[in-house]
Scaffold this motif. Sequence first.
Motif, PDB file in Angstrom:
ATOM      1  N   HIS A 274     -35.008  36.205  33.083  1.00 48.99           N
ATOM      2  CA  HIS A 274     -35.254  37.309  32.142  1.00 48.99           C
ATOM      3  C   HIS A 274     -34.533  37.015  30.828  1.00 48.99           C
ATOM      4  CE1 HIS A 274     -37.094  39.660  35.277  1.00 48.99           C
ATOM      5  NE2 HIS A 274     -35.981  39.818  35.963  1.00 48.99           N
ATOM      6  N   PRO A 275     -35.024  37.611  29.731  1.00 50.92           N
ATOM      7  CA  PRO A 275     -34.307  37.426  28.460  1.00 50.92           C
ATOM      8  C   PRO A 275     -32.926  38.073  28.531  1.00 50.92           C
ATOM      9  CG  PRO A 275     -36.033  39.086  28.240  1.00 50.92           C
ATOM     10  CD  PRO A 275     -36.200  38.471  29.590  1.00 50.92           C
ATOM     11  N   LEU A 276     -31.949  37.445  27.897  1.00 50.68           N
ATOM     12  CA  LEU A 276     -30.587  38.011  27.897  1.00 50.68           C
ATOM     13  C   LEU A 276     -30.553  39.284  27.051  1.00 50.68           C
ATOM     14  CD1 LEU A 276     -27.374  35.873  27.570  1.00 50.68           C
ATOM     15  CD2 LEU A 276     -27.534  38.164  26.597  1.00 50.68           C
ATOM     16  N   VAL A 277     -31.291  39.276  25.954  1.00 49.89           N
ATOM     17  CA  VAL A 277     -31.388  40.474  25.115  1.00 49.89           C
ATOM     18  C   VAL A 277     -32.768  41.081  25.356  1.00 49.89           C
ATOM     19  CG1 VAL A 277     -31.333  41.371  22.760  1.00 49.89           C
ATOM     20  CG2 VAL A 277     -29.798  39.519  23.425  1.00 49.89           C
ATOM     21  N   ARG A 278     -32.772  42.306  25.851  1.00 51.23           N
ATOM     22  CA  ARG A 278     -34.026  42.927  26.298  1.00 51.23           C
ATOM     23  C   ARG A 278     -34.487  43.984  25.306  1.00 51.23           C
ATOM     24  NH1 ARG A 278     -34.980  45.754  32.270  1.00 51.23           N
ATOM     25  NH2 ARG A 278     -37.169  46.283  31.869  1.00 51.23           N
ATOM     26  N   TYR A 279     -35.759  43.956  25.017  1.00 53.64           N
ATOM     27  CA  TYR A 279     -36.345  44.977  24.127  1.00 53.64           C
ATOM     28  C   TYR A 279     -36.693  46.207  24.958  1.00 53.64           C
ATOM     29  CZ  TYR A 279     -39.738  47.272  21.089  1.00 53.64           C
ATOM     30  OH  TYR A 279     -40.423  48.193  20.340  1.00 53.64           O
ATOM     31  N   HIS A 280     -36.210  47.381  24.508  1.00 54.76           N
ATOM     32  CA  HIS A 280     -36.501  48.631  25.217  1.00 54.76           C
ATOM     33  C   HIS A 280     -37.708  49.280  24.545  1.00 54.76           C
ATOM     34  CE1 HIS A 280     -36.197  52.535  27.013  1.00 54.76           C
ATOM     35  NE2 HIS A 280     -35.133  52.194  27.710  1.00 54.76           N
ATOM     36  N   PRO A 281     -38.842  49.329  25.240  1.00 57.36           N
ATOM     37  CA  PRO A 281     -40.075  49.741  24.559  1.00 57.36           C
ATOM     38  C   PRO A 281     -40.095  51.205  24.129  1.00 57.36           C
ATOM     39  CG  PRO A 281     -40.456  49.452  26.917  1.00 57.36           C
ATOM     40  CD  PRO A 281     -39.063  48.976  26.644  1.00 57.36           C
ATOM     41  N   PHE A 289     -29.163  42.494  28.828  1.00 53.42           N
ATOM     42  CA  PHE A 289     -29.668  42.546  30.201  1.00 53.42           C
ATOM     43  C   PHE A 289     -29.063  41.389  30.997  1.00 53.42           C
ATOM     44  CE2 PHE A 289     -32.993  42.453  33.543  1.00 53.42           C
ATOM     45  CZ  PHE A 289     -32.803  43.754  33.991  1.00 53.42           C
ATOM     46  N   VAL A 290     -27.801  41.568  31.330  1.00 55.95           N
ATOM     47  CA  VAL A 290     -27.081  40.541  32.081  1.00 55.95           C
ATOM     48  C   VAL A 290     -26.038  41.289  32.893  1.00 55.95           C
ATOM     49  CG1 VAL A 290     -25.414  40.137  30.210  1.00 55.95           C
ATOM     50  CG2 VAL A 290     -26.031  38.269  31.708  1.00 55.95           C
ATOM     51  N   ASN A 291     -25.874  40.960  34.170  1.00 57.63           N
ATOM     52  CA  ASN A 291     -24.903  41.727  34.966  1.00 57.63           C
ATOM     53  C   ASN A 291     -24.206  40.843  35.992  1.00 57.63           C
ATOM     54  OD1 ASN A 291     -26.044  42.412  37.906  1.00 57.63           O
ATOM     55  ND2 ASN A 291     -27.779  42.335  36.477  1.00 57.63           N
ATOM     56  N   SER A 292     -22.959  41.238  36.284  1.00 55.67           N
ATOM     57  CA  SER A 292     -22.095  40.356  37.079  1.00 55.67           C
ATOM     58  C   SER A 292     -22.512  40.273  38.549  1.00 55.67           C
ATOM     59  CB  SER A 292     -20.630  40.792  36.952  1.00 55.67           C
ATOM     60  OG  SER A 292     -20.520  42.192  36.940  1.00 55.67           O
ATOM     61  N   SER A 293     -23.394  41.131  39.023  1.00 60.07           N
ATOM     62  CA  SER A 293     -23.794  41.043  40.434  1.00 60.07           C
ATOM     63  C   SER A 293     -24.948  40.069  40.662  1.00 60.07           C
ATOM     64  CB  SER A 293     -24.211  42.417  40.953  1.00 60.07           C
ATOM     65  OG  SER A 293     -23.097  43.273  40.943  1.00 60.07           O
ATOM     66  N   PHE A 294     -25.915  40.042  39.761  1.00 64.69           N
ATOM     67  CA  PHE A 294     -27.137  39.278  40.046  1.00 64.69           C
ATOM     68  C   PHE A 294     -27.442  38.167  39.042  1.00 64.69           C
ATOM     69  CE2 PHE A 294     -28.120  43.682  41.677  1.00 64.69           C
ATOM     70  CZ  PHE A 294     -27.854  43.377  43.005  1.00 64.69           C
ATOM     71  N   SER A 295     -26.822  38.197  37.842  1.00 67.25           N
ATOM     72  CA  SER A 295     -27.080  37.118  36.877  1.00 67.25           C
ATOM     73  C   SER A 295     -26.297  35.888  37.321  1.00 67.25           C
ATOM     74  CB  SER A 295     -26.611  37.523  35.481  1.00 67.25           C
ATOM     75  OG  SER A 295     -27.282  38.686  35.066  1.00 67.25           O
ATOM     76  N   ARG A 296     -26.901  34.724  37.158  1.00 65.01           N
ATOM     77  CA  ARG A 296     -26.239  33.509  37.648  1.00 65.01           C
ATOM     78  C   ARG A 296     -26.000  32.471  36.570  1.00 65.01           C
ATOM     79  NH1 ARG A 296     -24.792  36.384  40.745  1.00 65.01           N
ATOM     80  NH2 ARG A 296     -25.609  36.842  42.800  1.00 65.01           N
ATOM     81  N   ARG A 297     -26.906  32.337  35.628  1.00 62.86           N
ATOM     82  CA  ARG A 297     -26.845  31.165  34.776  1.00 62.86           C
ATOM     83  C   ARG A 297     -27.678  31.394  33.517  1.00 62.86           C
ATOM     84  NH1 ARG A 297     -26.316  25.239  35.274  1.00 62.86           N
ATOM     85  NH2 ARG A 297     -26.389  24.775  33.040  1.00 62.86           N
ATOM     86  N   ILE A 298     -27.160  30.996  32.371  1.00 66.05           N
ATOM     87  CA  ILE A 298     -27.962  31.044  31.144  1.00 66.05           C
ATOM     88  C   ILE A 298     -28.741  29.724  31.062  1.00 66.05           C
ATOM     89  CG2 ILE A 298     -27.915  31.213  28.632  1.00 66.05           C
ATOM     90  CD1 ILE A 298     -25.358  32.898  28.937  1.00 66.05           C
ATOM     91  N   GLY A 365     -40.118  49.131  36.577  1.00 70.40           N
ATOM     92  CA  GLY A 365     -40.488  49.259  35.168  1.00 70.40           C
ATOM     93  C   GLY A 365     -41.323  48.074  34.711  1.00 70.40           C
ATOM     94  N   GLU A 366     -41.344  47.876  33.391  1.00 71.09           N
ATOM     95  CA  GLU A 366     -42.084  46.732  32.847  1.00 71.09           C
ATOM     96  C   GLU A 366     -41.284  45.443  33.081  1.00 71.09           C
ATOM     97  OE1 GLU A 366     -40.377  48.851  30.995  1.00 71.09           O
ATOM     98  OE2 GLU A 366     -39.151  47.646  29.632  1.00 71.09           O
ATOM     99  N   ARG A 367     -41.954  44.328  33.022  1.00 71.55           N
ATOM    100  CA  ARG A 367     -41.235  43.060  33.071  1.00 71.55           C
ATOM    101  C   ARG A 367     -40.364  42.960  31.819  1.00 71.55           C
ATOM    102  NH1 ARG A 367     -43.395  36.849  33.297  1.00 71.55           N
ATOM    103  NH2 ARG A 367     -41.287  36.006  33.384  1.00 71.55           N
ATOM    104  N   PRO A 368     -39.058  42.601  31.973  1.00 77.77           N
ATOM    105  CA  PRO A 368     -38.189  42.528  30.785  1.00 77.77           C
ATOM    106  C   PRO A 368     -38.709  41.525  29.764  1.00 77.77           C
ATOM    107  CG  PRO A 368     -36.878  42.479  32.800  1.00 77.77           C
ATOM    108  CD  PRO A 368     -38.319  42.336  33.215  1.00 77.77           C
ATOM    109  N   ILE A 369     -38.663  41.906  28.508  1.00 74.77           N
ATOM    110  CA  ILE A 369     -39.164  41.065  27.412  1.00 74.77           C
ATOM    111  C   ILE A 369     -38.174  41.112  26.250  1.00 74.77           C
ATOM    112  CG2 ILE A 369     -41.666  41.140  27.844  1.00 74.77           C
ATOM    113  CD1 ILE A 369     -41.656  43.637  25.905  1.00 74.77           C
ATOM    114  N   GLU A 370     -38.184  40.060  25.441  1.00 76.24           N
ATOM    115  CA  GLU A 370     -37.299  40.057  24.275  1.00 76.24           C
ATOM    116  C   GLU A 370     -38.003  40.537  23.018  1.00 76.24           C
ATOM    117  OE1 GLU A 370     -38.556  37.419  25.904  1.00 76.24           O
ATOM    118  OE2 GLU A 370     -38.039  35.539  24.892  1.00 76.24           O
ATOM    119  N   ASP A 371     -39.346  40.584  23.082  1.00 76.65           N
ATOM    120  CA  ASP A 371     -40.127  40.889  21.884  1.00 76.65           C
ATOM    121  C   ASP A 371     -41.274  41.816  22.292  1.00 76.65           C
ATOM    122  OD1 ASP A 371     -42.194  40.613  19.859  1.00 76.65           O
ATOM    123  OD2 ASP A 371     -41.010  38.933  19.079  1.00 76.65           O
TER     124      ASP A 371
END
Length: 389
Positions: A274-281, A289-298, A365-371
């Motif tokens: 998913h994009p690290l910076v998420r657009y909220h429609p 959009f990054v969290n210590s429980s489920f995010s693993r790697r940039i 919700g929607e699939r996370p998007i940056e744009d």
Amino acid sequence: MPHATIAEQANQVYGNFDTHFYHGQDEVGKDGVLRINGKFRAESKNPDFLPEWDPRQRFEPLTFHEYKDPAFRANPELPNLFPKSAANETVVRKITPKLGSEITGVQLSQLSDAGKDELALLVAQRGVVVFREQDFAQYGPKFATEYGRHFGKLHVHQTSGAPKGHDELHITFRRPDRKEFNRVFNDNTSSVGFHTDVSYELQPPSYTFFSVLDGPDGGGDTLFSDSLTAFERLSPAFQEFLSTLHVVHSSKEQAENSRVQGGIQRRAPVTHIHPLVRYHPVLKKKTLFVNSSFSRRIVELKKPESDHLLQFLYNLVNNTHDLQLRAKWEPGTVTIWDNRRVHHSALIDWEQPILRHAFRITPQGERPIEDPKFYNDPNYYPSSLTLDQ
Ligand SMILES: O=C(O)CCC(=O)C(=O)O
Ligand SMILES: [Fe+2]
């Protein structure tokens, strides 16, 4: 000197404290279904919401679907949520200036479809909305799931227990047992585990409903942190850099955590990018959009760079108190949050053997998007991965 069991180690990798079936402590029925041990089931005042785990259940991987956000249908004046005639009975109080409202005098169970659309808009705008004195739970699990469907296709969790026949409900059941406390603190100094729910899914939840049916008197609060304001606190140059990045989210560790305790796996574990910076429609703003429980790697960075940057972002969201609020529970409280915007954590701060029992309704919700140009685009890049690829 405490020693971490394998199950505790699995918990630490994952950094979150779900409730699971516990082999040796809970019960396996003659029908093969796993249940909370009978002594604790008997203490529940809400047997309809007790979880069970059926090891034979297998669900197909989740696939892309178009999300119709109810907030887009809402009248921005919110006349159905707050009818003028009820003005004297309704109290709306801000919990912090930018994050969170607490409301009494609105009965969620009675809202019309137009009222539910307005509710979605309010939740997006405030991030977290705490409704007091609700009769919601009295209508039982079927009502709760049908209500939730208004806000999106309901998510079925890969490992959690659910009331019989209501797979889409996510149940938290902390047993009135000291072991429940020891499991968290035996090899840990804190129960805090900030996350956004199931961010590893292709379409993580939007409006998320949580209701505590039973809990300690003054404790077991839920923490929330606003990743929209967190993003706005950063310098423009750093915001711009972050906006070029994507993150791998994984459900593998959570699945492993369930497995080592004797629990189930209803769907194959997944990773998604998913994009690290998420657009909220709805808000037309950006969130982290990054969290210590489920995010693993940039994806775009080398591992040491990724680890370093993720730690900075986790610290920003998890430990910056002026982005946060603490939701307190009373009998009849229903809290709704926008899982695209806020991160949350359970708190285990009681030591006596007290039951805490809650249910969650989790519309995807929607699939996370940056744009915004990618909104609901089935061909949006980067593509998702499965673990076996
Ligand atoms: O127990 C809580 O306060 C929150 C639990 C949680 O994180 C969830 O159900 O999504
Ligand atoms: Fe959660």
